[in-house]
Design a protein around this motif. Structure first.
Motif, PDB file in Angstrom:
ATOM      1  N   GLN A  28      47.200  28.538  41.395  1.00  0.00           N
ATOM      2  CA  GLN A  28      47.200  28.193  42.817  1.00  0.00           C
ATOM      3  C   GLN A  28      45.937  28.668  43.531  1.00  0.00           C
ATOM      4  N   LEU A  29      45.153  29.536  42.895  1.00  0.00           N
ATOM      5  CA  LEU A  29      43.972  30.100  43.542  1.00  0.00           C
ATOM      6  C   LEU A  29      42.774  29.954  42.603  1.00  0.00           C
ATOM      7  N   SER A  30      41.619  29.601  43.193  1.00  0.00           N
ATOM      8  CA  SER A  30      40.413  29.435  42.378  1.00  0.00           C
ATOM      9  C   SER A  30      39.891  30.791  41.915  1.00  0.00           C
ATOM     10  N   ALA A  31      39.381  30.812  40.698  1.00  0.00           N
ATOM     11  CA  ALA A  31      38.895  32.064  40.107  1.00  0.00           C
ATOM     12  C   ALA A  31      37.489  32.395  40.620  1.00  0.00           C
ATOM     13  N   PRO A  32      37.102  33.684  40.580  1.00  0.00           N
ATOM     14  CA  PRO A  32      35.716  34.066  40.912  1.00  0.00           C
ATOM     15  C   PRO A  32      34.741  33.380  39.966  1.00  0.00           C
ATOM     16  N   GLN A  33      33.488  33.276  40.390  1.00  0.00           N
ATOM     17  CA  GLN A  33      32.489  32.547  39.626  1.00  0.00           C
ATOM     18  C   GLN A  33      31.296  33.445  39.291  1.00  0.00           C
ATOM     19  N   ASN A 116      50.821  36.697  47.241  1.00  0.00           N
ATOM     20  CA  ASN A 116      51.505  36.575  45.952  1.00  0.00           C
ATOM     21  C   ASN A 116      50.856  35.551  45.036  1.00  0.00           C
ATOM     22  N   LEU A 117      49.702  35.010  45.436  1.00  0.00           N
ATOM     23  CA  LEU A 117      48.994  34.023  44.611  1.00  0.00           C
ATOM     24  C   LEU A 117      47.826  34.704  43.912  1.00  0.00           C
ATOM     25  N   THR A 118      47.626  34.353  42.657  1.00  0.00           N
ATOM     26  CA  THR A 118      46.520  34.911  41.879  1.00  0.00           C
ATOM     27  C   THR A 118      45.794  33.802  41.144  1.00  0.00           C
ATOM     28  N   SER A 119      44.548  34.074  40.787  1.00  0.00           N
ATOM     29  CA  SER A 119      43.754  33.121  40.005  1.00  0.00           C
ATOM     30  C   SER A 119      43.780  33.519  38.538  1.00  0.00           C
ATOM     31  N   GLU A 120      43.157  32.722  37.731  1.00  0.00           N
ATOM     32  CA  GLU A 120      42.996  33.078  36.322  1.00  0.00           C
ATOM     33  C   GLU A 120      41.979  34.209  36.191  1.00  0.00           C
ATOM     34  N   TRP A 121      42.108  34.966  35.117  1.00  0.00           N
ATOM     35  CA  TRP A 121      41.156  36.036  34.838  1.00  0.00           C
ATOM     36  C   TRP A 121      39.850  35.436  34.315  1.00  0.00           C
ATOM     37  N   VAL A 122      38.744  35.994  34.785  1.00  0.00           N
ATOM     38  CA  VAL A 122      37.420  35.602  34.280  1.00  0.00           C
ATOM     39  C   VAL A 122      36.874  36.785  33.480  1.00  0.00           C
ATOM     40  N   ARG A 123      36.656  36.564  32.200  1.00  0.00           N
ATOM     41  CA  ARG A 123      36.240  37.656  31.324  1.00  0.00           C
ATOM     42  C   ARG A 123      34.728  37.648  31.126  1.00  0.00           C
ATOM     43  N   LEU A 124      34.191  38.851  30.947  1.00  0.00           N
ATOM     44  CA  LEU A 124      32.768  39.025  30.655  1.00  0.00           C
ATOM     45  C   LEU A 124      32.590  39.352  29.189  1.00  0.00           C
ATOM     46  N   GLU A 125      31.370  39.176  28.711  1.00  0.00           N
ATOM     47  CA  GLU A 125      31.054  39.575  27.351  1.00  0.00           C
ATOM     48  C   GLU A 125      31.156  41.101  27.249  1.00  0.00           C
ATOM     49  N   PRO A 126      31.657  41.630  26.145  1.00  0.00           N
ATOM     50  CA  PRO A 126      31.752  43.091  26.010  1.00  0.00           C
ATOM     51  C   PRO A 126      30.357  43.725  26.038  1.00  0.00           C
ATOM     52  N   PHE A 127      30.311  44.951  26.499  1.00  0.00           N
ATOM     53  CA  PHE A 127      29.024  45.635  26.586  1.00  0.00           C
ATOM     54  C   PHE A 127      29.183  47.074  26.132  1.00  0.00           C
TER      55      PHE A 127
END
Length: 330
Positions: A28-33, A116-127
């Motif tokens: 329901q919510l757009s993820a960070p970019q 109560n709305l959340t976006s999908e998780w945006v993952r980063l490359e491990p560091f």
């Protein structure tokens, strides 16, 4: 098998339609970019671009979680990383204890939340901090000119642990000269020797991170350019004390010889230039003082009577008369 009652079938169809028309909360919510991780010296900062705007005016907050190799996710319970409206999370810890040990591999993810709305998780490359960090130049650099040398003191870019250490390079060049590199050095106190005295040298320092049982990390950033003039050693000063008077004496000797040669070549002209000017006779000076006085009288007055006066003149005999007397003698 008995068919379902009509009312039950209608209820099930309505439920499925309601479920289909009600999207999952995670979508329901757009993820960070464009999340990015900034690693510079001790700094660890996660940034991202906000979620696209919508007609909903309720505030959007962001959450950050981390994980190690075991795959379990943990929320960052920090004021600047939990339910924040900023698009930035400072992961840098204070003191010797860091949030993430610099030798650990870390996974990060971020998502947006609106009530109560959340976006999908945006993952980063491990560091791993030591593997991915950008090493800045040494700090607190001071340079002391020495006898044909420059003495350089500095401190490391940041504190390192767990088998990591630094080595240092010095880039230097004489003004308008070729750049040279000295090192690597393990110490943070370096003597740059074999330099020419009384010359201006410019330099930059660089730190390289070395990991245990691994290759040297890429070159670090160079410090700002600073220029310094070297001093002279004792032997150079002695040479100057000896050579300067000798040079002055030689120069004077050359000038004296040149003047003597010119004098011999232009002797007549020199005599003409340096001869005394003609003097005015005293009689003329007297006349010029009193023009009414006759010049002849002035001359007679000043002339000495002893030089131009005679008492008498008498002729006793002459050779002609004696000859005539001899011829006429009987």
């Amino acid at each position: 098998m008995r068919p379902l009652p009509l009312w039950l079938l209608s209820l099930l169809l309505c439920g499925l339609g309601a479920a289909a028309s009600s999207p999952d909360s995670s979508s329901q919510l757009s993820a960070p970019q464009n999340p990015k991780l900034h690693l510079y010296n001790d700094e660890q900062t996660l940034t991202w671009e906000p979620s696209p705007s919508s007609d909903d005016t309720r505030p959007v907050v962001y959450q950050v979680e981390y994980s190690y190799i075991d795959g379990s996710w943990y929320r960052l319970l920090r004021p600047n990383c939990t339910d924040i409206t900023e698009t930035k999370c400072d992961l840098t810890g204070g003191g010797r204890l860091k949030i993430f040990p610099h030798s650990f591999k870390v996974f990060l993810r971020v998502r947006a939340k609106r009530e109560n709305l959340t976006s999908e998780w945006v993952r980063l490359e491990p560091f791993q901090h030591y593997e991915n960090v950008t090493v800045g130049p040494p700090k607190n650099i001071s340079v002391t000119p020495g006898k044909g040398s420059l003495i350089i003191h500095f401190s490391p870019p940041f504190d390192v642990f767990h088998g990591a250490t630094f080595q240092y390079l010095v880039h230097y060049w004489e003004k308008s000269g070729t750049r040279q590199v000295e090192g690597p050095f393990k110490s943070n106190s370096i003597v740059l020797g074999n330099l020419k005295p009384f010359r201006v040298y410019c330099l930059q320092t660089e730190a390289q991170l070395i990991l245990k049982n691994k290759n040297i990390q890429p070159h670090g950033l160079l410090s700002n350019v600073s220029c310094h003039e070297t001093t002279a050693d004792a032997s150079t000063r002695l040479q100057q004390v000896t050579l300067i008077p000798l040079g002055i004496f030689t120069l004077l000797l050359v000038l004296t010889g040149a003047c003597f040669i010119l004098f011999l070549k232009y002797q007549s002209r020199v005599k003409y230039w340096f001869q005394a000017p003609p003097n005015i006779p005293e009689q003329i000076k007297e006349y010029l003082k009193d023009p009414d006085q006759f010049i002849l009288e002035a001359l007679d007055k000043d002339s000495s009577p002893k030089e131009d006066s005679w008492d008498s003149v008498s002729i006793i005999s002459s050779p002609e008369k004696e000859r005539d007397d001899v011829l006429h003698t009987p």
